[in-house]
Design a protein around this motif. Sequence first.
Motif, PDB file in Angstrom:
ATOM      1  N   PHE A   1     -46.667-105.920  -5.479  1.00 40.84           N
ATOM      2  CA  PHE A   1     -46.260-107.071  -6.278  1.00 40.84           C
ATOM      3  C   PHE A   1     -46.113-108.282  -5.393  1.00 40.84           C
ATOM      4  O   PHE A   1     -45.794-108.171  -4.227  1.00 40.84           O
ATOM      5  N   VAL A   2     -46.357-109.440  -5.969  1.00 38.59           N
ATOM      6  CA  VAL A   2     -46.118-110.684  -5.257  1.00 38.59           C
ATOM      7  C   VAL A   2     -44.916-111.342  -5.921  1.00 38.59           C
ATOM      8  O   VAL A   2     -44.954-111.660  -7.098  1.00 38.59           O
ATOM      9  N   PHE A   3     -43.862-111.512  -5.175  1.00 38.94           N
ATOM     10  CA  PHE A   3     -42.669-112.134  -5.754  1.00 38.94           C
ATOM     11  C   PHE A   3     -42.854-113.640  -5.847  1.00 38.94           C
ATOM     12  O   PHE A   3     -43.514-114.239  -5.008  1.00 38.94           O
ATOM     13  N   PRO A   4     -42.222-114.240  -6.836  1.00 42.18           N
ATOM     14  CA  PRO A   4     -42.414-115.689  -7.005  1.00 42.18           C
ATOM     15  C   PRO A   4     -41.913-116.447  -5.783  1.00 42.18           C
ATOM     16  O   PRO A   4     -40.878-116.129  -5.224  1.00 42.18           O
TER      17      PRO A   4
ATOM     18  N   SER B   1     -47.529-110.017  -0.321  1.00 42.36           N
ATOM     19  CA  SER B   1     -47.268-108.954  -1.300  1.00 42.36           C
ATOM     20  C   SER B   1     -46.311-107.931  -0.692  1.00 42.36           C
ATOM     21  O   SER B   1     -46.277-107.738   0.517  1.00 42.36           O
ATOM     22  N   THR B   2     -45.546-107.303  -1.558  1.00 46.72           N
ATOM     23  CA  THR B   2     -44.529-106.345  -1.112  1.00 46.72           C
ATOM     24  C   THR B   2     -44.920-104.945  -1.524  1.00 46.72           C
ATOM     25  O   THR B   2     -45.266-104.709  -2.673  1.00 46.72           O
TER      26      THR B   2
ATOM     27  N   ARG C   1     -43.166-106.236   3.645  1.00 46.37           N
ATOM     28  CA  ARG C   1     -43.910-107.415   3.238  1.00 46.37           C
ATOM     29  C   ARG C   1     -45.198-107.455   4.015  1.00 46.37           C
ATOM     30  O   ARG C   1     -45.181-107.314   5.236  1.00 46.37           O
TER      31      ARG C   1
ATOM     32  N   THR D   1     -39.691-100.530   2.308  1.00 48.11           N
ATOM     33  CA  THR D   1     -40.308-101.605   1.535  1.00 48.11           C
ATOM     34  C   THR D   1     -40.664-102.709   2.494  1.00 48.11           C
ATOM     35  O   THR D   1     -39.803-103.250   3.176  1.00 48.11           O
TER      36      THR D   1
ATOM     37  N   ASP E   1     -43.284-116.482  -2.944  1.00 53.50           N
ATOM     38  CA  ASP E   1     -43.675-115.805  -1.699  1.00 53.50           C
ATOM     39  C   ASP E   1     -45.181-115.645  -1.653  1.00 53.50           C
ATOM     40  O   ASP E   1     -45.802-115.329  -2.654  1.00 53.50           O
TER      41      ASP E   1
ATOM     42  N   GLY F   1     -46.660-100.289  -5.323  1.00 55.58           N
ATOM     43  CA  GLY F   1     -46.241-101.695  -5.476  1.00 55.58           C
ATOM     44  C   GLY F   1     -47.382-102.659  -5.328  1.00 55.58           C
ATOM     45  O   GLY F   1     -48.361-102.572  -6.055  1.00 55.58           O
TER      46      GLY F   1
END
Lengths: 150, 192
Positions: B58-61, B66-67, B12, B10, B63, B56
């Motif tokens: 997704f962009v975590f809050p 994207s991951t 970034r 995983t 940050d 995936g």
Amino acid sequence: MKIKKANAGALTNFEVLDFLRSRGAAKDPTRVIAPIAASEFKVYDYLVESAACNQTREHINEFLKKCQKYDLAKAEILNIINVRPSSPVEIDPIIEECEKRIGEGIEELIELVETVLPAPPSQPNTEDEVVADDGEQQPPTAAEGMETEN
Amino acid sequence: MFYLSLIEHTLRLPPQLLGLPLNEAIKGVLESLFLDKVIANLGLCISVYDIRSIDGGFVFPGDGASTYTVEFRLVMFRPFVGEIITAKLKESDSNGLRLTLGFFDDIYIPVHLMPNPSHSEPDPEKKNQVIWMWDYQEQKFPIDGIGEISFQVQSVTYPPIPVEQPKESKPFAPMVIIGSLDYDGLGPVSWW
């Protein structure tokens, strides 16, 4: 990081060399432009001087077919393709219990290796012959080249 | 010598790379993460072979990056025990030889795995280095720095990372190959 499969397949030196070449690795100055990292170039430099540099996929497939009758382990076949031994004394450390399993057939196996797999660039026998030929041919061609230019 | 390993990771993706096509950006990040690094029990990573799947994005809050969860294959350098490899001599001292492959330097031939019998003589040219000679049938065969040396892999170890190292000791070697020259056909190629 999760390791899904530690061993997803063995690669011969030739396959790694082919992979690097297909991405643009080469000996000449174009290497600065190719998308290959410096550490990958070091691997390329090592492989290009080993027995793998003259091999092709056809050579490998042919060798795999023909060596089946010797009942060698996969690791031993891989080692033979990578090292390309040209004499019984070179094959001895590669094959376990060589005398018991192959014994007399070792000469046949060496012949098979010599005929199917191309010689690496720096093996003494072939190199001496090639150097002798080049030594004789070079001066005439250089002279001819100069004459045609003039 | 080389194997493929299937890895899932995983990672970034830094925002400045978002302009590139996804495959290239992910490949770039993977290369900077894994290339030329040793993974314990897997070996030295040479190259990213291919990317199997990308999941995936997704962009975590909090940050900006994207991951992604990526499944990919790496070309690993991991010789098996008993493999024959040709390498060049790097240094030789009273503890044995050190060989190099260009991309990998930590190959050691300890004294007890040298061709038997052999002895060492101080090298006239360089201080602290010795030349090893093989005594065979009344003749001496030196192991010199010219030409390549064939050795058989005895073991591949991955020493654990030390917490503190005294200054001026050798840089830490995460992967060490011990080789042997004690067999027919091994040693400098010029001998055979």
